[in-house]
Design a protein around this motif. Structure first.
Motif, PDB file in Angstrom:
ATOM      1  N   UNK A  22     -18.620 -33.100  26.010  1.00 46.85           N
ATOM      2  CA  UNK A  22     -17.716 -31.956  26.080  1.00 46.85           C
ATOM      3  C   UNK A  22     -17.706 -31.252  27.406  1.00 46.85           C
ATOM      4  N   UNK A  23     -18.801 -31.348  28.169  1.00 43.25           N
ATOM      5  CA  UNK A  23     -18.860 -30.699  29.475  1.00 43.25           C
ATOM      6  C   UNK A  23     -19.573 -31.608  30.451  1.00 43.25           C
ATOM      7  N   UNK A  24     -19.319 -31.383  31.711  1.00 42.85           N
ATOM      8  CA  UNK A  24     -20.049 -32.058  32.773  1.00 42.85           C
ATOM      9  C   UNK A  24     -21.306 -31.234  33.036  1.00 42.85           C
ATOM     10  N   UNK A  25     -22.414 -31.601  32.390  1.00 42.47           N
ATOM     11  CA  UNK A  25     -23.622 -30.786  32.479  1.00 42.47           C
ATOM     12  C   UNK A  25     -24.180 -30.773  33.903  1.00 42.47           C
ATOM     13  N   UNK A  26     -24.025 -31.853  34.617  1.00 42.31           N
ATOM     14  CA  UNK A  26     -24.501 -31.890  35.996  1.00 42.31           C
ATOM     15  C   UNK A  26     -23.768 -30.854  36.841  1.00 42.31           C
ATOM     16  N   UNK A  27     -22.449 -30.754  36.654  1.00 44.99           N
ATOM     17  CA  UNK A  27     -21.674 -29.760  37.396  1.00 44.99           C
ATOM     18  C   UNK A  27     -22.088 -28.345  37.015  1.00 44.99           C
ATOM     19  N   UNK A  28     -22.383 -28.121  35.743  1.00 44.36           N
ATOM     20  CA  UNK A  28     -22.822 -26.805  35.291  1.00 44.36           C
ATOM     21  C   UNK A  28     -24.143 -26.413  35.934  1.00 44.36           C
ATOM     22  N   UNK A  29     -25.107 -27.325  35.889  1.00 39.76           N
ATOM     23  CA  UNK A  29     -26.400 -27.022  36.488  1.00 39.76           C
ATOM     24  C   UNK A  29     -26.269 -26.780  37.989  1.00 39.76           C
ATOM     25  N   UNK A  30     -25.417 -27.568  38.655  1.00 35.78           N
ATOM     26  CA  UNK A  30     -25.218 -27.369  40.095  1.00 35.78           C
ATOM     27  C   UNK A  30     -24.685 -25.972  40.389  1.00 35.78           C
ATOM     28  N   UNK A  31     -23.708 -25.529  39.591  1.00 37.61           N
ATOM     29  CA  UNK A  31     -23.113 -24.216  39.816  1.00 37.61           C
ATOM     30  C   UNK A  31     -24.133 -23.101  39.579  1.00 37.61           C
ATOM     31  N   UNK A  32     -24.867 -23.177  38.469  1.00 37.96           N
ATOM     32  CA  UNK A  32     -25.854 -22.146  38.173  1.00 37.96           C
ATOM     33  C   UNK A  32     -26.998 -22.158  39.190  1.00 37.96           C
ATOM     34  N   UNK A  33     -27.368 -23.345  39.640  1.00 40.42           N
ATOM     35  CA  UNK A  33     -28.432 -23.421  40.638  1.00 40.42           C
ATOM     36  C   UNK A  33     -27.989 -22.815  41.965  1.00 40.42           C
ATOM     37  N   UNK A  34     -26.710 -22.956  42.305  1.00 38.59           N
ATOM     38  CA  UNK A  34     -26.182 -22.298  43.497  1.00 38.59           C
ATOM     39  C   UNK A  34     -26.327 -20.781  43.379  1.00 38.59           C
TER      40      UNK A  34
END
Length: 435
Positions: free
Chosen positions: A34-46
């Motif tokens: 349902x989501x691109x979890x890698x993209x989510x983690x990248x955004x939150x880590x930024x």
């Protein structure tokens, strides 16, 4: 952040994701991410790096985001929205407020003039419709789920869609906070916002505090994340360092501001030196678990002149709930397997127990405290892979002033919702394009 297009329903590795499948079949047999979890983690880590914090979110929060979306029938979405609206209708009644405030702390009688910010309506979905398990002030996860919406992948775009557009939801979250300011301060200019919690950097959802700070700053407001001990009351204002605070976004779980470390905040709030959202009155009117004994009581509602339609909506949606008292203590112990026990002012499932898990020792503790008993309602389920055991699901509707802002699911295993279940966590909600 653009999501990666899904491999979609034609790949057998993703199970059966047919556009004509029912939501029950999709939740059982469709395994399309349902989501691109890698993209989510990248955004939150930024975001975390920008705040000088370690950014290995995938390691520290491995189960914050679920692997799969949750499918919800449109009729269930509409029914949850109706519960939100009916609740707002009842809570606005002076007679309801008098009943709810009768068991509230004194500070709740102070009315700052606003509803009190976003609410989280938590539902279990059943064949007979959604069941409202509880209402929370300062519900965690709103902006995190907005971010998840931006990384959303819809497996069947011709038949399924997110319930709310993520950009619209983010604007609604901001608008709710600005409305809180306007209702408490009129036309005064808002300059600075403090996001306040105990030891905020140690909080599990600190990343969301950072997202709120980023949102406020993006729209021209000064914003700081701080511990209440960093606030000082001086010269008729509340201060953080050399900045006078106009609005407090209150993430504290001391709902009555009774702790000594909250004395400055409490005094400034009662003196109208600072606006606050959510505030103690909001918790007392919406989130005290004892209020469900009123909101789900048809006789009480009719006696207050509540509209018949609202009475019907609420009595269908709210499981039977009663205050645990000395008079019913023995009977409730005998029937405990059918009930769930929650502290009246609890939050985050802390100190909540299924009756069939209770020991005599724990029972003695809770029966001496302020608790409610709620009939057990089994949650709906989501299977993560073919042949796997299903996990439990609840649906959180974030709402303001009687209107839904955002829907999100939580997938979990165990007695209560948590973020410790492999494959579980916050999940996007998808519903049918057509009714």
């Amino acid at each position: 952040m653009k999501p990666t297009p899904p491999a979609c329903a034609s790949d057998p590795a993703f199970g059966t994701c047919g556009p004509t499948s029912s939501v029950e079949e999709l939740n059982r047999d469709c395994y399309c991410p349902g989501v691109d979890r890698s993209a989510l983690h990248d955004k939150l880590e930024d975001v975390l790096r920008a705040h000088g914090l370690p950014a290995a979110l995938a390691d520290s929060h491995p189960h914050l985001f679920a692997v799969l979306p949750v499918f919800v029938a449109r009729r269930q979405i509409e029914a949850m929205a109706a519960v939100v609206s009916a609740t707002a209708h009842v809570v606005a009644l002076p007679s309801y407020q008098a009943a709810a405030l009768a068991w509230a702390p004194d500070i709740a009688r102070f009315d700052p003039g606003s509803p009190g910010g976003l609410l989280g309506f938590d539902f279990h979905l059943t064949a007979g419709g959604p069941k409202l398990i509880e209402i929370n002030t300062n519900p965690g996860g709103a902006l995190i789920n907005v971010l998840a919406g931006q990384a959303q992948q819809v497996c069947m775009p011709e038949s399924m869609q997110p319930v709310v557009d993520s950009e619209q939801a983010e604007q609604s979250v901001l608008d709710s906070m600005l409305m809180e300011w306007h209702l408490q301060r009129g036309a005064a200019r808002l300059g600075s916002i403090a996001i306040v919690d105990e030891s905020p950097r140690a909080q599990y959802l600190y990343a969301e505090f950072a997202l709120y700070q980023e949102l406020f700053r993006r729209h021209g407001y000064r914003a700081v994340i701080c511990d209440p001990r960093e606030l000082v009351r001086q010269d008729g204002r509340l201060w953080h360092a050399d900045v006078a605070v106009d609005l407090v976004y209150n993430r504290l779980t001391d709902f009555a501001l009774e702790q000594p470390s909250h004395a400055y905040l409490r005094a400034a709030y009662l003196a109208r030196e600072v606006a606050m959202s959510p505030h103690p009155r909001a918790h007392a009117l919406f989130a005290d678990k004892r209020n469900l004994t009123l909101l789900g009581d048809g006789d009480f509602l009719r006696a207050q002149g509540v509209l018949a339609e609202s009475v019907s909506i609420l009595t269908r949606a709210i499981p039977r709930t009663q205050v645990l008292t000395a008079a019913n203590r023995d009977a409730m112990w005998a029937l405990r397997r059918d009930w769930f026990f929650k502290p009246a002012a609890g939050f985050g499932s802390k100190a909540s127990y299924r009756g069939d898990k209770l020991t005599r020792r724990v029972w003695e503790e809770i029966s001496a405290a302020s608790y409610v008993a709620q009939q057990v309602v089994a949650p709906s389920e989501r299977r993560l892979a073919s042949g796997s055991d299903p996990l439990k699901v609840d649906i959180r509707c974030y709402a303001y002033a009687g209107k839904p802002v955002l829907y999100a699911a939580r997938i979990y295993q165990g007695q209560t919702t948590n973020f410790r279940t492999p494959g579980g966590g916050f999940a996007p909600v998808l519903t049918s394009v057509r009714p």
